[in-house]
Design a protein around this motif. Structure first.
Motif, short mmCIF file in Angstrom:
data_model
loop_
_atom_site.label_atom_id
_atom_site.label_comp_id
_atom_site.label_asym_id
_atom_site.label_seq_id
_atom_site.Cartn_x
_atom_site.Cartn_y
_atom_site.Cartn_z
N GLU A 109 2.75 -14.97 58.02
CA GLU A 109 4.22 -14.99 58.02
C GLU A 109 4.78 -15.25 59.40
O GLU A 109 4.29 -14.70 60.39
N ASP B 228 8.74 -15.74 61.55
CA ASP B 228 10.20 -15.66 61.42
C ASP B 228 10.81 -17.06 61.38
O ASP B 228 11.66 -17.36 60.55
N GLN B 229 10.36 -17.90 62.32
CA GLN B 229 10.93 -19.25 62.42
C GLN B 229 9.84 -20.26 62.77
O GLN B 229 8.99 -19.98 63.61
N THR C 276 6.63 -25.36 57.80
CA THR C 276 5.41 -24.66 57.36
C THR C 276 4.27 -25.65 57.11
O THR C 276 3.11 -25.31 57.32
N ALA D 63 7.68 -19.10 56.25
CA ALA D 63 8.63 -18.97 57.37
C ALA D 63 9.96 -18.43 56.87
O ALA D 63 10.43 -18.80 55.79
N GLY D 64 10.59 -17.55 57.69
CA GLY D 64 11.93 -17.06 57.35
C GLY D 64 12.94 -18.19 57.39
O GLY D 64 13.87 -18.25 56.59
N GLU D 65 12.78 -19.08 58.37
CA GLU D 65 13.60 -20.30 58.40
C GLU D 65 12.80 -21.43 59.03
O GLU D 65 11.84 -21.18 59.77
N SER E 277 16.66 -25.67 55.71
CA SER E 277 15.90 -24.44 55.41
C SER E 277 16.41 -23.24 56.18
O SER E 277 15.72 -22.67 57.03
N PRO F 200 17.74 -19.22 56.86
CA PRO F 200 17.19 -17.95 56.38
C PRO F 200 17.71 -17.64 54.98
O PRO F 200 18.87 -17.94 54.66
N GLY F 201 16.85 -17.08 54.14
CA GLY F 201 17.27 -16.71 52.78
C GLY F 201 16.52 -17.49 51.71
O GLY F 201 16.53 -17.12 50.54
N LEU G 61 12.85 -19.48 50.23
CA LEU G 61 11.39 -19.29 50.27
C LEU G 61 10.79 -20.61 50.72
O LEU G 61 10.81 -21.60 49.98
N ARG H 85 7.50 -14.58 46.13
CA ARG H 85 6.40 -15.19 46.89
C ARG H 85 5.05 -14.75 46.33
O ARG H 85 4.15 -15.57 46.11
#
Ligand code: BTN
Length: 246
Positions: A6, A8-9, A13, A35-37, A51, A53-54, A56, A165
């Motif tokens: 995982e 964050d940013q 991916t 990735a979160g974003e 893409s 945040p928020g 998948l 996920r």
């Protein structure tokens, strides 16, 4: 279950999965990068994938030694796995738009970007999946070719992205395993049952020749080819972009 890495940013991916693969992570494949974003999310045909945040944003790196994982049917197997995981964890019923997208009420909820690389050692396919999760449709940007939707807008409340996920990883492991062993054939009837625009008049653009074929969408065959009734013949399509006839 497929191991998850995982972040964050990330830029993308798919790109991160590739870097990790080249750095030796292939030894514990398959693995998933989430990735979160994404700051440089990639869509098909060189398009950008917004893409924030928020959502998948995920890529599974799947070894494909000696297999034709680049086959077009792979995206349909991934689409089916994603459709089922979304249905099970959010109750949202998406349809599969051949060959790479999921639609709800004709709006795009999810895009799939499979990048096979048989030149890498060992060979791999990077299965990128973007699901518009806890976003509002107006957060997705204005330059979209296809009208979009999000899980949050469809349900009127947020989804648990971690549960989605995990459900998706379980489904992907199962469906990719079947695809690896037997191809699309065992899943073709299910894909057919969830195919968007069945019986509708559509136009299929061949990206190579930029030629359009107009006809009625009849479904798919066992290899995942799209079947179009052009009035003169039933034409099996291997690759192309489908849109509804206006
Ligand atoms: C498309 O519809 O054009 C395909 C979109 C694929 C987006 C996903 S998000 C996770 C993965 N990383 C990327 O950069 N792209 C895919």
């Amino acid at each position: 279950m497929i191991r998850v890495l995982e972040f964050d940013q990330l830029d993308s991916t798919n790109l991160q999965a590739r870097r990790l693969w080249l750095g030796g992570e292939w030894e514990s494949a398959p693995f998933a990068v989430v990735a979160g974003e994404q700051t440089g999310g990639m869509g098909r045909e060189g398009r950008a994938w917004h893409s924030p945040p928020g959502g998948l944003w995920m890529t599974v790196a799947w070894p494909c030694q000696g297999l034709d994982m680049a086959a077009r049917g792979l995206a349909l197997a991934v689409g089916l796995a994603t459709r089922d995981a979304i249905q099970a964890s959010t109750d949202v019923d998406a349809m599969i738009k051949w060959p790479n997208d999921l639609l709800v009420r004709g709006r795009k909820l999810c895009g799939i970007l499979c990048q096979a690389d048989s030149a890498l050692n060992p060979p791999v396919v990077f299965v990128g999946i973007g699901v518009n999760g806890n976003l509002r449709t107006d957060e997705l940007g204005r330059d979209l070719r296809t009208p979009a939707t999000t899980l949050r807008d469809e349900r009127g409340r947020p989804v648990n992205l971690a549960s989605l996920r995990d459900a998706l990883l379980v489904e992907l492991e199962r469906r990719l395993g079947v695809f690896e062993a037997e191809g699309l054939r065992p899943m073709a009837a299910e894909v057919h049952a969830y195919l968007a625009w069945m019986g509708e008049r559509v136009i299929v653009r061949n990206p190579g020749t930029a030629q359009d074929l107009e006809g009625t969408l009849l479904g798919i065959d066992d290899q995942g080819r799209l079947l179009i009734d052009s009035r003169e013949a039933v034409v099996p399509i291997v690759s192309g972009e489908v849109r509804l006839h206006s």
